[in-house]
Scaffold this active site. Structure first.
Site, PDB file in Angstrom:
ATOM      1  N   GLU A 234      36.077  35.184  19.481  1.00  0.00           N
ATOM      2  CA  GLU A 234      36.207  33.726  19.460  1.00  0.00           C
ATOM      3  C   GLU A 234      35.560  33.230  20.738  1.00  0.00           C
ATOM      4  O   GLU A 234      36.105  33.402  21.827  1.00  0.00           O
ATOM      5  CB  GLU A 234      37.677  33.314  19.364  1.00  0.00           C
ATOM      6  CG  GLU A 234      37.853  31.843  19.015  1.00  0.00           C
ATOM      7  CD  GLU A 234      38.045  30.968  20.232  1.00  0.00           C
ATOM      8  OE1 GLU A 234      37.049  30.309  20.653  1.00  0.00           O
ATOM      9  OE2 GLU A 234      39.156  30.933  20.769  1.00  0.00           O
ATOM     10  N   CYS A 268      38.002  25.519  23.947  1.00  0.00           N
ATOM     11  CA  CYS A 268      36.879  25.793  23.045  1.00  0.00           C
ATOM     12  C   CYS A 268      36.871  24.814  21.877  1.00  0.00           C
ATOM     13  O   CYS A 268      35.806  24.419  21.405  1.00  0.00           O
ATOM     14  CB  CYS A 268      36.964  27.223  22.523  1.00  0.00           C
ATOM     15  SG  CYS A 268      36.762  28.491  23.789  1.00  0.00           S
TER      16      CYS A 268
END
Length: 464
Positions: A234, A268
């Site tokens: 990720e 993020c």
């Protein structure tokens, strides 16, 4: 980076830690592998009881660990408390659902009749020792969303956390031990990034998961690929926040501010590029700029603070470079743009809104990890989707519209791991989380996440 707690609100080094040597790392690897041999045979009820005990301990520790996180990486204290509470929720969710998520699967008899078997099933078995390389921005949540499903699946874990959150890292290792998990089930490695390759190449490590930057992901993926080991990555994100003419603009503005400055803008999945249809652009831009300007920047321990410091001095320098480059190439600064007055100590940056952003600017393609937003004016749905996809990243997205047709088009065409309609992107234990393109691969959370580090074993059986 030294392994140390440095308060980003003051720049003061509070504690330093000695990195573990090869013998200590070897002991952790040996314990993880030895523990897996027995732990993998435990039942879901036993694992669930252990994870629920860990959740109860974390719930009781909420205030203390929240203050530790705020001290180490600067998130507002209220956000740190919420992060700890979210971890408790995820642990309890996996404790309740892991058994059904990993239950044996039985293909329809009609589909396998010609296989020659009297019975066929698919059983999920744990892979073994999983190395987790985790970032500082959500120092508790990023780890728990890996650890809870991995432990419930019967794996054991080794955590290599970011070097600037060592106290949170050590807390996590201690948490699972206090809850009653066997000692080797989950351990924290105090090593630098230069020690990751050796651990990942060790034959006792079966797989790895990483949340972090694209360069870090490339490095781990390269080593894992060379060793033929499973990975889940990720990585970064530059999520679009698309506002179309039928949207509730006032509600979109309010959500946009939270979506951009959550965790001091260091997320993020924080919305970073605000793509607004020309029919509502002026209204949105005015409201968004006013709301960003009104945020309180300051001590993250102060309950009145909306935005704390950046976690590292280098992180602020990187953000300032992006803003300066954009301004040099013609971007308009609608608010903010630099360091706030009166906060000379620490690594603070003003909430900032930039307009007139073009492809000549680095900020158009690079991730902004801090409270800086870019505004884009578009003339159609098609242009909005094209702009949303005009990035190497594809983590998530937020779309604001009252039109079902526009929702369908965005879900079909936006290149991202998630499309959140009339709401802010968020992670939830029951929903798969992850991205496409340079935002990584694989999924965390939900049933997809718990099965990432399992061996889906076909069991074909004929009569004796």
């Amino acid at each position: 980076m030294p392994i140390a707690t440095v308060n980003p609100a003051t720049g003061e080094t509070l504690r330093t830690f000695r990195a573990q040597g090869p013998d200590e790392v070897e002991q952790c690897l040996a314990e993880a592998a030895a523990t897996f041999a027995d732990y993998r045979t435990t039942g879901f009820a036993e694992r669930s009881a252990l994870l629920l005990a860990a959740a109860d301990l974390l719930e009781a520790d909420n205030e203390d660990i929240a203050r530790t996180m705020t001290t180490e990486m600067g998130k507002p204290l209220a956000a740190a408390r919420a992060e700890a509470a979210k971890c408790v929720k995820a642990m309890r969710w996996y404790a309740a659902h892991a058994a059904s998520l990993l239950a044996d699967e039985h293909p329809a008899e009609s589909d396998v009749r010609d296989s020659g078997a009297d019975s066929v099933l698919v059983r999920y078995r744990p892979l073994g020792v999983v190395l987790a390389v985790m970032p500082w921005n959500f120092p508790l949540w990023q780890v728990v969303r890996f650890a809870a499903p991995a432990l419930m699946a019967g794996n054991t874990g080794l955590l290599k956390h970011a070097s600037n959150v060592p106290q949170t890292a050590l807390y996590l290792g201690d948490l699972f031990h206090r809850a009653g998990f066997p000692r080797g089930c989950f351990q924290t490695l105090l090593i630098g990034s230069d020690g990751v390759e050796r651990v990942l190449r060790d034959p006792r490590v079966a797989a790895a998961t990483l949340t972090g930057s694209e360069p870090a992901g490339r490095a781990v993926a390269a080593v894992a690929g060379d060793e033929v080991k499973k990975t889940v990555l990720e990585l970064g994100g530059s999520d679009p926040f698309v506002v179309l003419p039928s949207a509730d603009v006032a509600r979109a503005v309010k959500t946009a501010v939270t979506a951009r400055v959550q965790n001091n803008g260091q997320s993020c999945i924080a919305s970073k590029r605000f793509i607004v249809h020309t029919d509502v652009y002026d209204e949105f831009a005015a409201g968004f700029t006013a709301a960003m300007s009104a945020l309180t920047v300051g001590d993250p321990m102060d309950e009145a603070t909306d935005v704390g410091p950046l976690a590292t001095e280098q992180g602020r320098a990187d953000l300032e470079e992006l803003v300066e480059d954009a301004v040099r190439h013609g971007a308009a600064v609608l608010c903010g743009g630099g360091r706030p007055q009166g906060l000379d100590a620490g690594w603070f940056h003003e909430p900032t809104v930039l307009a007139d952003v073009t492809a000549s600017m680095r900020i158009d393609q690079e991730e902004t990890f801090g409270p800086v937003a870019t505004l884009y004016r578009v003339g159609s749905l098609e242009e909005a989707i094209e702009r949303a996809n005009h990035t190497p990243f594809g983590l998530s997205s937020s779309v604001w519209t009252a039109s079902d047709e526009e929702v369908d088009a965005c879900v079909r065409d936006i290149q991202a791991g998630g499309v959140f309609v009339n709401g802010m992107t968020a992670s939830h234990p029951a929903l798969p989380f992850g991205g496409v393109k340079r935002s990584g691969y694989g999924r965390e959370l939900s049933g997809h996440g718990i099965r990432e580090f399992c061996n889906a074993t076909t069991v074909w059986r004929a009569g004796a």
